[in-house]
Design a protein around this motif. Sequence first.
Motif, PDB file in Angstrom:
ATOM      1  N   LEU B 399      -3.161 -16.491  -3.657  1.00  0.00           N
ATOM      2  CA  LEU B 399      -3.083 -16.634  -5.116  1.00  0.00           C
ATOM      3  C   LEU B 399      -3.305 -15.268  -5.764  1.00  0.00           C
ATOM      4  O   LEU B 399      -2.623 -14.876  -6.714  1.00  0.00           O
ATOM      5  CB  LEU B 399      -4.136 -17.642  -5.600  1.00  0.00           C
ATOM      6  CG  LEU B 399      -4.096 -18.007  -7.085  1.00  0.00           C
ATOM      7  CD1 LEU B 399      -2.779 -18.679  -7.453  1.00  0.00           C
ATOM      8  CD2 LEU B 399      -5.278 -18.906  -7.457  1.00  0.00           C
ATOM      9  N   LEU B 400      -4.218 -14.510  -5.214  1.00  0.00           N
ATOM     10  CA  LEU B 400      -4.500 -13.152  -5.669  1.00  0.00           C
ATOM     11  C   LEU B 400      -3.271 -12.265  -5.443  1.00  0.00           C
ATOM     12  O   LEU B 400      -2.836 -11.527  -6.327  1.00  0.00           O
ATOM     13  CB  LEU B 400      -5.703 -12.651  -4.852  1.00  0.00           C
ATOM     14  CG  LEU B 400      -6.451 -11.415  -5.264  1.00  0.00           C
ATOM     15  CD1 LEU B 400      -6.890 -11.499  -6.711  1.00  0.00           C
ATOM     16  CD2 LEU B 400      -7.690 -11.244  -4.356  1.00  0.00           C
ATOM     17  N   ARG B 401      -2.698 -12.334  -4.256  1.00  0.00           N
ATOM     18  CA  ARG B 401      -1.531 -11.523  -3.919  1.00  0.00           C
ATOM     19  C   ARG B 401      -0.344 -11.852  -4.831  1.00  0.00           C
ATOM     20  O   ARG B 401       0.347 -10.965  -5.325  1.00  0.00           O
ATOM     21  CB  ARG B 401      -1.162 -11.786  -2.447  1.00  0.00           C
ATOM     22  CG  ARG B 401      -0.172 -10.841  -1.833  1.00  0.00           C
ATOM     23  CD  ARG B 401       1.266 -11.273  -1.970  1.00  0.00           C
ATOM     24  NE  ARG B 401       1.510 -12.629  -1.497  1.00  0.00           N
ATOM     25  CZ  ARG B 401       2.657 -13.260  -1.632  1.00  0.00           C
ATOM     26  NH1 ARG B 401       3.684 -12.667  -2.229  1.00  0.00           N
ATOM     27  NH2 ARG B 401       2.810 -14.505  -1.206  1.00  0.00           N
ATOM     28  N   ARG B 402      -0.129 -13.140  -5.082  1.00  0.00           N
ATOM     29  CA  ARG B 402       0.996 -13.536  -5.935  1.00  0.00           C
ATOM     30  C   ARG B 402       0.814 -13.045  -7.372  1.00  0.00           C
ATOM     31  O   ARG B 402       1.786 -12.748  -8.063  1.00  0.00           O
ATOM     32  CB  ARG B 402       1.167 -15.056  -5.936  1.00  0.00           C
ATOM     33  CG  ARG B 402       1.852 -15.568  -4.687  1.00  0.00           C
ATOM     34  CD  ARG B 402       1.811 -17.087  -4.640  1.00  0.00           C
ATOM     35  NE  ARG B 402       2.509 -17.569  -3.459  1.00  0.00           N
ATOM     36  CZ  ARG B 402       3.670 -18.230  -3.493  1.00  0.00           C
ATOM     37  NH1 ARG B 402       4.248 -18.508  -4.631  1.00  0.00           N
ATOM     38  NH2 ARG B 402       4.247 -18.617  -2.375  1.00  0.00           N
ATOM     39  N   TYR B 403      -0.433 -12.972  -7.831  1.00  0.00           N
ATOM     40  CA  TYR B 403      -0.664 -12.439  -9.168  1.00  0.00           C
ATOM     41  C   TYR B 403      -0.400 -10.926  -9.183  1.00  0.00           C
ATOM     42  O   TYR B 403       0.243 -10.405 -10.091  1.00  0.00           O
ATOM     43  CB  TYR B 403      -2.096 -12.747  -9.633  1.00  0.00           C
ATOM     44  CG  TYR B 403      -2.469 -11.952 -10.854  1.00  0.00           C
ATOM     45  CD1 TYR B 403      -1.843 -12.205 -12.087  1.00  0.00           C
ATOM     46  CD2 TYR B 403      -3.398 -10.922 -10.789  1.00  0.00           C
ATOM     47  CE1 TYR B 403      -2.150 -11.458 -13.215  1.00  0.00           C
ATOM     48  CE2 TYR B 403      -3.710 -10.162 -11.911  1.00  0.00           C
ATOM     49  CZ  TYR B 403      -3.081 -10.434 -13.113  1.00  0.00           C
ATOM     50  OH  TYR B 403      -3.371  -9.684 -14.224  1.00  0.00           O
ATOM     51  N   LEU B 404      -0.874 -10.236  -8.156  1.00  0.00           N
ATOM     52  CA  LEU B 404      -0.751  -8.772  -8.127  1.00  0.00           C
ATOM     53  C   LEU B 404       0.667  -8.311  -7.809  1.00  0.00           C
ATOM     54  O   LEU B 404       1.100  -7.259  -8.262  1.00  0.00           O
ATOM     55  CB  LEU B 404      -1.719  -8.186  -7.090  1.00  0.00           C
ATOM     56  CG  LEU B 404      -3.217  -8.388  -7.379  1.00  0.00           C
ATOM     57  CD1 LEU B 404      -4.042  -8.066  -6.141  1.00  0.00           C
ATOM     58  CD2 LEU B 404      -3.661  -7.520  -8.556  1.00  0.00           C
ATOM     59  N   GLN B 405       1.389  -9.094  -7.021  1.00  0.00           N
ATOM     60  CA  GLN B 405       2.737  -8.696  -6.595  1.00  0.00           C
ATOM     61  C   GLN B 405       3.576  -9.950  -6.367  1.00  0.00           C
ATOM     62  O   GLN B 405       3.720 -10.405  -5.237  1.00  0.00           O
ATOM     63  CB  GLN B 405       2.637  -7.907  -5.291  1.00  0.00           C
ATOM     64  CG  GLN B 405       3.968  -7.381  -4.800  1.00  0.00           C
ATOM     65  CD  GLN B 405       3.798  -6.696  -3.473  1.00  0.00           C
ATOM     66  OE1 GLN B 405       3.576  -7.335  -2.458  1.00  0.00           O
ATOM     67  NE2 GLN B 405       3.873  -5.377  -3.475  1.00  0.00           N
ATOM     68  N   PRO B 406       4.105 -10.512  -7.473  1.00  0.00           N
ATOM     69  CA  PRO B 406       4.749 -11.821  -7.378  1.00  0.00           C
ATOM     70  C   PRO B 406       5.896 -11.879  -6.371  1.00  0.00           C
ATOM     71  O   PRO B 406       5.952 -12.758  -5.549  1.00  0.00           O
ATOM     72  CB  PRO B 406       5.248 -12.078  -8.793  1.00  0.00           C
ATOM     73  CG  PRO B 406       4.444 -11.179  -9.668  1.00  0.00           C
ATOM     74  CD  PRO B 406       4.126  -9.974  -8.844  1.00  0.00           C
ATOM     75  N   VAL B 407       6.820 -10.938  -6.452  1.00  0.00           N
ATOM     76  CA  VAL B 407       7.946 -10.962  -5.525  1.00  0.00           C
ATOM     77  C   VAL B 407       8.161  -9.566  -4.960  1.00  0.00           C
ATOM     78  O   VAL B 407       8.107  -8.573  -5.682  1.00  0.00           O
ATOM     79  CB  VAL B 407       9.242 -11.467  -6.200  1.00  0.00           C
ATOM     80  CG1 VAL B 407      10.405 -11.418  -5.215  1.00  0.00           C
ATOM     81  CG2 VAL B 407       9.064 -12.881  -6.722  1.00  0.00           C
ATOM     82  N   LEU B 408       8.378  -9.525  -3.670  1.00  0.00           N
ATOM     83  CA  LEU B 408       8.548  -8.255  -2.988  1.00  0.00           C
ATOM     84  C   LEU B 408       9.988  -7.789  -3.140  1.00  0.00           C
ATOM     85  O   LEU B 408      10.925  -8.558  -2.942  1.00  0.00           O
ATOM     86  CB  LEU B 408       8.230  -8.476  -1.512  1.00  0.00           C
ATOM     87  CG  LEU B 408       7.693  -7.305  -0.738  1.00  0.00           C
ATOM     88  CD1 LEU B 408       6.309  -6.947  -1.239  1.00  0.00           C
ATOM     89  CD2 LEU B 408       7.632  -7.672   0.726  1.00  0.00           C
ATOM     90  N   MET B 409      10.163  -6.534  -3.496  1.00  0.00           N
ATOM     91  CA  MET B 409      11.518  -5.982  -3.586  1.00  0.00           C
ATOM     92  C   MET B 409      11.629  -4.852  -2.564  1.00  0.00           C
ATOM     93  O   MET B 409      10.640  -4.220  -2.229  1.00  0.00           O
ATOM     94  CB  MET B 409      11.747  -5.389  -4.989  1.00  0.00           C
ATOM     95  CG  MET B 409      11.392  -6.317  -6.128  1.00  0.00           C
ATOM     96  SD  MET B 409      12.545  -7.680  -6.283  1.00  0.00           S
ATOM     97  CE  MET B 409      13.615  -7.011  -7.555  1.00  0.00           C
ATOM     98  N   ILE B 410      12.852  -4.610  -2.111  1.00  0.00           N
ATOM     99  CA  ILE B 410      13.003  -3.443  -1.228  1.00  0.00           C
ATOM    100  C   ILE B 410      13.889  -2.403  -1.912  1.00  0.00           C
ATOM    101  O   ILE B 410      14.553  -2.683  -2.882  1.00  0.00           O
ATOM    102  CB  ILE B 410      13.617  -3.802   0.146  1.00  0.00           C
ATOM    103  CG1 ILE B 410      14.986  -4.465  -0.022  1.00  0.00           C
ATOM    104  CG2 ILE B 410      12.685  -4.683   0.918  1.00  0.00           C
ATOM    105  CD1 ILE B 410      15.834  -4.374   1.220  1.00  0.00           C
TER     106      ILE B 410
END
Lengths: 410, 410
Positions: B399-410
Amino acid sequence: MNPKLEIFSQGEEIVTGQTVDTNASWLSQQAVQLGFTVVRHTAVGDKLEDLIQLLTDIAARADCCICTGGLGPTTDDLTAEAVAQAFRRPLKFDSIAFAQMQQFFANRNKTMPESNCKQAMLPQHAERIDNEWGTAPGFALQQGRCWFVFLPGVPSEMRSMFLEKIQPGINKRFSLKPGKLITLKTIGIGESDIQERIKSVIVPESVQLGFRADSDEVQVKLLFPSDYPEPFVVTLLSDMLAKLGAYVFTVDGYSSEVTGDLAFVVDELMRQAKHTLAVIETASQGLLAAKCIGSPWLLEARYVQRIEKLAEKLASPIAADDLTATAKAFAVATQKSSGADMVLVQIYAGNAEQFHSKEHVIQLFTVLLHGEHFETARHTLAGPAKRKQNQSALLALDLLRRYLQPVLMI
Amino acid sequence: MNPKLEIFSQGEEIVTGQTVDTNASWLSQQAVQLGFTVVRHTAVGDKLEDLIQLLTDIAARADCCICTGGLGPTTDDLTAEAVAQAFRRPLKFDSIAFAQMQQFFANRNKTMPESNCKQAMLPQHAERIDNEWGTAPGFALQQGRCWFVFLPGVPSEMRSMFLEKIQPGINKRFSLKPGKLITLKTIGIGESDIQERIKSVIVPESVQLGFRADSDEVQVKLLFPSDYPEPFVVTLLSDMLAKLGAYVFTVDGYSSEVTGDLAFVVDELMRQAKHTLAVIETASQGLLAAKCIGSPWLLEARYVQRIEKLAEKLASPIAADDLTATAKAFAVATQKSSGADMVLVQIYAGNAEQFHSKEHVIQLFTVLLHGEHFETARHTLAGPAKRKQNQSALLALDLLRRYLQPVLMI
């Protein structure tokens, strides 16, 4: 002659080295204890022809084969298909397996993806092995001289299925003379120190002495032949226990079959003694409490990064240059606020950098308050942060264990 | 076509399960990175006929074989003898190997035991591999299509010899094209759901698609051939990421070689964002904090067994029938007392019995308070207590990770 057993592991992650094949060693230990001679381990990836060839070879040379992996829902899970082709047993839909998988997903409020249907396809005339711990059912079949057992590769599922579904009936299939394996589990002492302490104990040639060390404990293993006289077992075991003293926290395979790890032993002792516990963690950072999952006697646990902040929260001052006195004061304060009759407090000397560097050591101070009395311990911890964390959790639990059961007798 | 490589481990301690064969996985990783296709691992004990048969089989089907173990001075070390018999290459005394062993003992002020002489006997026309790290020399030889390399089983000696004596010259013997491995690590989604989501992504036949699930994460692995055009790598990877969305918490092997697990990724994100965190754990019972070992942003963590007791300590009432509201109130109270700008609170519906029974599920409510805003999540957790514990720790971190970085882009 013991029946010959082979271990066969399927998975690209094993042959490419991304996963260490701990299933093979675990299963081998189980098989040796049951009375098999384990002759070979083989791991192959997800090439269908390799799997078929290997199954065919094993069917001709082993009496039993335990296979793990390759039962998943994805296209690279080829074990059932390989069995079907190698042994000419076409895959058949197993409606019970299917219903069990649907239930597994229903229990989790999820719909079963279509790809899972594949897992309900089992080779003709195979005996289904129910998987109560995951989705992939296992299966077993006799082919030529060899009885094959296929289990999922997920270690927790594989182990549960082996222990609950395979082991209980194995004596009906094989004439086995299991040796008697007795394991002394120790904590706080290294393998070479153990060897030094027990070197004067005479171990007869028919008894296999082995050691096994992991991050949680060091085990001394004694494998006795099935016809070894009981009084001699007692003598040897007593000699070993006398040499190792309080380092031994439990003995597996003597009066009880399997006990468990240190947390298990502490759980049993705390339940018997009807104590309750509160915990203040520093170096172990939650891991001490985490190891006690399922223990009703653990009322609360707390981690606070800065000791000054912790002192403030507990309204308990820091004793200058005396971490044991500080820990004792923290324990008294926590006993009052928690209502627990026992309190474990852990403090370490050393800064964050020392804690996280594997080149540095820290000094760990552990205090156990029971009623109005204290037990204390001091240890030097070395290695990477994760090792220091784990050791400090274990050593705190061990202080509790040593208070509750100082020396183990048989 | 990459050259085919097999790993062959000799040792009774491996087949009986007393030692986990970490040599096999380490060597496989090295071999894959060099550009070999590792097709099989085999371990056998100290039966001469098994060793001879296996060597003969491998000589016929592999291009390279790395063998470990069985080079020691004792009678159960049979590798050289097996090679001699399998390939009709009588053992010859190697005076240089002998002199090196004598020197090894002399350097330690010891006399070489007579039994060590055996280690200087090498199969005819074998190339000696000097062991600067121990006593047993290794050796290599070409037999049929296969180049065999024999190394000692002691991991530190084996690794040093491989890296310094074998790897540097390997390109002279084999035409190798190392592949590019990219791993997408996901959490909160099962292997079959992943497969369902990505089934419309076209993966060219030259790219190997694989999956790996353990208790912490499910990985999607893409192995590209060495000559695969970079723009196509980007396209395929972007397509996968688009399908898997926020379930992917990191990608290994693309811009960075190796990242780490979820706790590692959260640690990086929290350090970058300069947040601080306090935690209230229930279901994970310390494990959430424990996973963040080494994280300076974690100020404190607390576990209290009974929710009524926790409410009392936080002076924050329990909202009737609304665990999310209760968790939010706990978070606000903890934010004030801890001084952390972020708070994670976890509460579950279900009693201790349901938590500990693998037959029952629990409902987990996780709340993240950041500044004055909340993120919330709700999950159904099933399985044994340890699984529920681990999942609830991971899902809170996520939940913390999704708030800090919702979707990973390359």
